[in-house]
Scaffold this active site. Structure first.
Site, PDB file in Angstrom:
ATOM      1  CG  ASP A   1      -2.169 -14.172   5.558  1.00  0.00           C
ATOM      2  OD1 ASP A   1      -2.807 -14.737   4.801  1.00  0.00           O
ATOM      3  OD2 ASP A   1      -1.624 -12.854   5.401  1.00  0.00           O
TER       4      ASP A   1
ATOM      5  CD  GLN B   1      -5.343 -10.422  -1.236  1.00  0.00           C
ATOM      6  OE1 GLN B   1      -5.867 -11.030  -2.236  1.00  0.00           O
ATOM      7  NE2 GLN B   1      -4.315 -10.678  -1.009  1.00  0.00           N
TER       8      GLN B   1
ATOM      9  NE  ARG C   1      -4.474 -16.692  -4.130  1.00  0.00           N
ATOM     10  CZ  ARG C   1      -3.821 -15.933  -3.186  1.00  0.00           C
ATOM     11  NH1 ARG C   1      -2.403 -15.405  -3.353  1.00  0.00           N
ATOM     12  NH2 ARG C   1      -4.531 -15.540  -2.142  1.00  0.00           N
TER      13      ARG C   1
ATOM     14  NE  ARG D   1      -3.998  -2.386   2.195  1.00  0.00           N
ATOM     15  CZ  ARG D   1      -3.912  -3.715   2.018  1.00  0.00           C
ATOM     16  NH1 ARG D   1      -2.753  -4.358   1.814  1.00  0.00           N
ATOM     17  NH2 ARG D   1      -4.895  -4.400   2.010  1.00  0.00           N
TER      18      ARG D   1
HETATM   19  C1  S3P Z   1      -4.173  -9.187   2.448  1.00  0.00           C
HETATM   20  C2  S3P Z   1      -5.285  -9.651   2.855  1.00  0.00           C
HETATM   21  C3  S3P Z   1      -5.276 -11.246   3.210  1.00  0.00           C
HETATM   22  C4  S3P Z   1      -4.082 -11.846   3.403  1.00  0.00           C
HETATM   23  C5  S3P Z   1      -3.018 -11.466   2.471  1.00  0.00           C
HETATM   24  C6  S3P Z   1      -2.707 -10.015   2.649  1.00  0.00           C
HETATM   25  C7  S3P Z   1      -4.108  -7.576   2.379  1.00  0.00           C
HETATM   26  O1  S3P Z   1      -6.149 -11.681   1.714  1.00  0.00           O
HETATM   27  O2  S3P Z   1      -4.207 -13.174   3.170  1.00  0.00           O
HETATM   28  O3  S3P Z   1      -1.945 -12.183   2.701  1.00  0.00           O
HETATM   29  O4  S3P Z   1      -2.976  -7.170   2.301  1.00  0.00           O
HETATM   30  O5  S3P Z   1      -4.965  -6.982   1.951  1.00  0.00           O
HETATM   31  P1  S3P Z   1      -7.556 -12.122   1.520  1.00  0.00           P
HETATM   32  O6  S3P Z   1      -8.080 -10.561   1.429  1.00  0.00           O
HETATM   33  O7  S3P Z   1      -7.715 -12.752   0.451  1.00  0.00           O
HETATM   34  O8  S3P Z   1      -8.085 -12.454   2.871  1.00  0.00           O
END
Ligand code: S3P
Length: 444
Positions: free
Chosen positions: A322, A171, A124, A28
């Site tokens: 995670d 995400q 994915r 970010r």
């Molecule tokens: C993340 C969100 C998580 C996490 C990933 C990092 C992020 O994923 O597993 O390692 O930085 O927004 P998901 O949004 O798929 O849960």
């Protein structure tokens, strides 16, 4: 070429180690620095492969991004809406965060961007972002199943949306909010379970208006006002709590260990693992709690502990999504049964982590049960046998979890390829060996 690694029983782990910068915050910081007007400086950026892919992508989109001799990163941004069409493919490597957030960002720019990634990322699911971004006006051409490679056909006339997340995903939330930056009016995301809020915190820090209202039935409503003027910032990235999790669990399972990990992020939406380890009886303390660049941090102090099995409630999953692989390792050393529920999302991470942990732990002599969305680990209080080689399938956290397991099992534990660890924790083996671990080259 694969890089097999083997982890053998360690004597006590001791010392102080700074784990690398937070992966979520690093992605970010590069994206918002590239959108801000003027200069941003980022210290403590994670220089893992995932984040380096994002740095390269921001350059391809027209921002100035450079690493300085002192290790800090300097960005000169293009202003919101000012990104330029890249002249090649954006290869996001192994990174779901990089790919999904950037697909959101370019969805409301009037040009077409092509995305790809490694074999893991190409498998994915992306429909979870293309569906809401399509409602904002973007078009997509994807491979079957909504997978990468994909073209994002950005819209010149973006529409703001109000979108309720069907899965708890920071995400997806962030992809929509980033699309909302170059969109008139208010873009709103409703999440029934709160997920990590680094996007909200950092956007505000750069000058955007983001409101977060708790919902009476739980969760939050996050609203971003479009066309903010983001201004360059100086940021310090905290150490990643998801990376600190590996030395922390290593110290808990290797007898006699005593570690200090400075300046680890302790954002409450990231600390579910630490809460769970506390319930298991871990001797784990947060010292010198403070706020750095809008994020809470503390020094973690952890000592070897006799752990007991616990029930981990499904509603805790977003705050430790995670960390289940390394929690399953801790559970393998605990006395009693640990039940982890609400884990369906683990099946669509860098690999199917539920299956990877169930198979790998079983191969190391641990009694485990895998269900559709849960994992049960039966610990005896004695170290598991070990003695297996685990296929990591391009999944850094699976690799690190089994190397930690091998630090305290009767027989060594090997992984077939350690390269992928560099995506989030470059220098993992050296850092752990510096604390007393025995990770070495394995057999081809
Ligand atoms: C993340 C969100 C998580 C996490 C990933 C990092 C992020 O994923 O597993 O390692 O930085 O927004 P998901 O949004 O798929 O849960």
């Amino acid at each position: 070429m694969a890089k097999p690694l083997v982890s053998s029983r360690a004597d006590a782990l001791a010392g102080t180690a700074r784990v690398p910068g937070d992966k979520s915050i690093s992605h970010r910081a590069l994206m918002f620095g590239a959108l801000a007007v003027g200069e941003s400086v980022v210290e403590g950026l994670l220089e893992g492969d995932d984040v380096l892919c994002t740095a390269q992508a921001m350059r391809a989109l027209g921002a100035e991004v450079e690493r300085r001799a002192d290790g800090s990163w300097r960005l000169f941004g293009r202003g919101v809406g000012g990104l330029a069409e890249p002249d090649g493919l954006l290869d996001m490597g192994n990174s779901g965060t990089g790919a999904r957030l950037l697909m959101g960002l370019v969805a409301t720019h009037p040009f077409t961007t092509f995305f790809t990634g490694d074999a893991s990322l190409r498998s994915r699911p992306m429909r979870r972002i293309t569906e809401p971004l399509g409602r904002m006006g973007a078009g997509f051409v994807t491979r079957s199943g909504g997978r990468l490679p994909a073209a994002v056909i950005g819209t010149a006339e973006p529409q703001p949306i109000t979108y309720e997340l069907p899965v708890a995903s920071a995400q997806v939330k962030s992809a929509i909010l980033l699309a909302g930056l170059n969109t008139p009016g208010e873009t709103t995301v409703i999440e029934r379970e709160a997920t990590r809020d680094h996007t909200e915190l950092m956007l505000r820090n750069f000058g955007a208006t983001v409101t977060v209202d708790p919902l009476p039935e739980g969760g939050r409503r996050v609203t971003l006002t479009g066309y903010p003027e983001l201004v360059g910032r100086h940021l310090r990235v905290p150490a990643d709590p998801s990376s600190a999790a590996f030395p922390v669990v290593a110290a808990l399972v290797v007898p006699g260990s005593d570690l200090r990990l400075p300046a680890v992020g302790i954002n409450p939406l990231r600390t579910g693992l630490y809460q769970t380890l506390g319930e298991m009886g871990a001797d784990l303390r947060f010292e010198n709690s403070r706020v750095e660049a809008g994020e809470p941090v503390a020094d973690l102090v952890v000592r070897f502990s006799e752990l007991k099995g616990v029930d981990v409630p499904p509603e805790r999953a977003p705050s430790m999504i995670d960390e289940y692989p390394i929690l399953a390792v801790a559970a393998a050393f605990a006395r009693g049964t640990t039940r982890m529920r609400g884990l369906a999302e683990l099946r669509v991470k860098e690999s199917d982590r539920l299956a990877a942990m169930a198979h790998g732990l079983a191969a190391c002599g641990v009694r485990v049960e895998e269900n559709k969305d849960s994992l049960t680990v039966h610990g005896t209080g004695a170290p598991p046998a070990g003695g297996a080689t685990i296929a990591v399938n391009l999944d850094h956290r699976i690799g690190m979890s089994f190397l930690v397991l091998g630090m305290a099992t009767a027989q060594p534990v090997a992984i077939d390829d350690g390269h992928t660890i560099d995506t989030s924790f470059p220098g993992f083996a050296a850092l752990m060996n510096g604390l007393g671990a025995n990770i070495g080259a394995g057999k081809e």
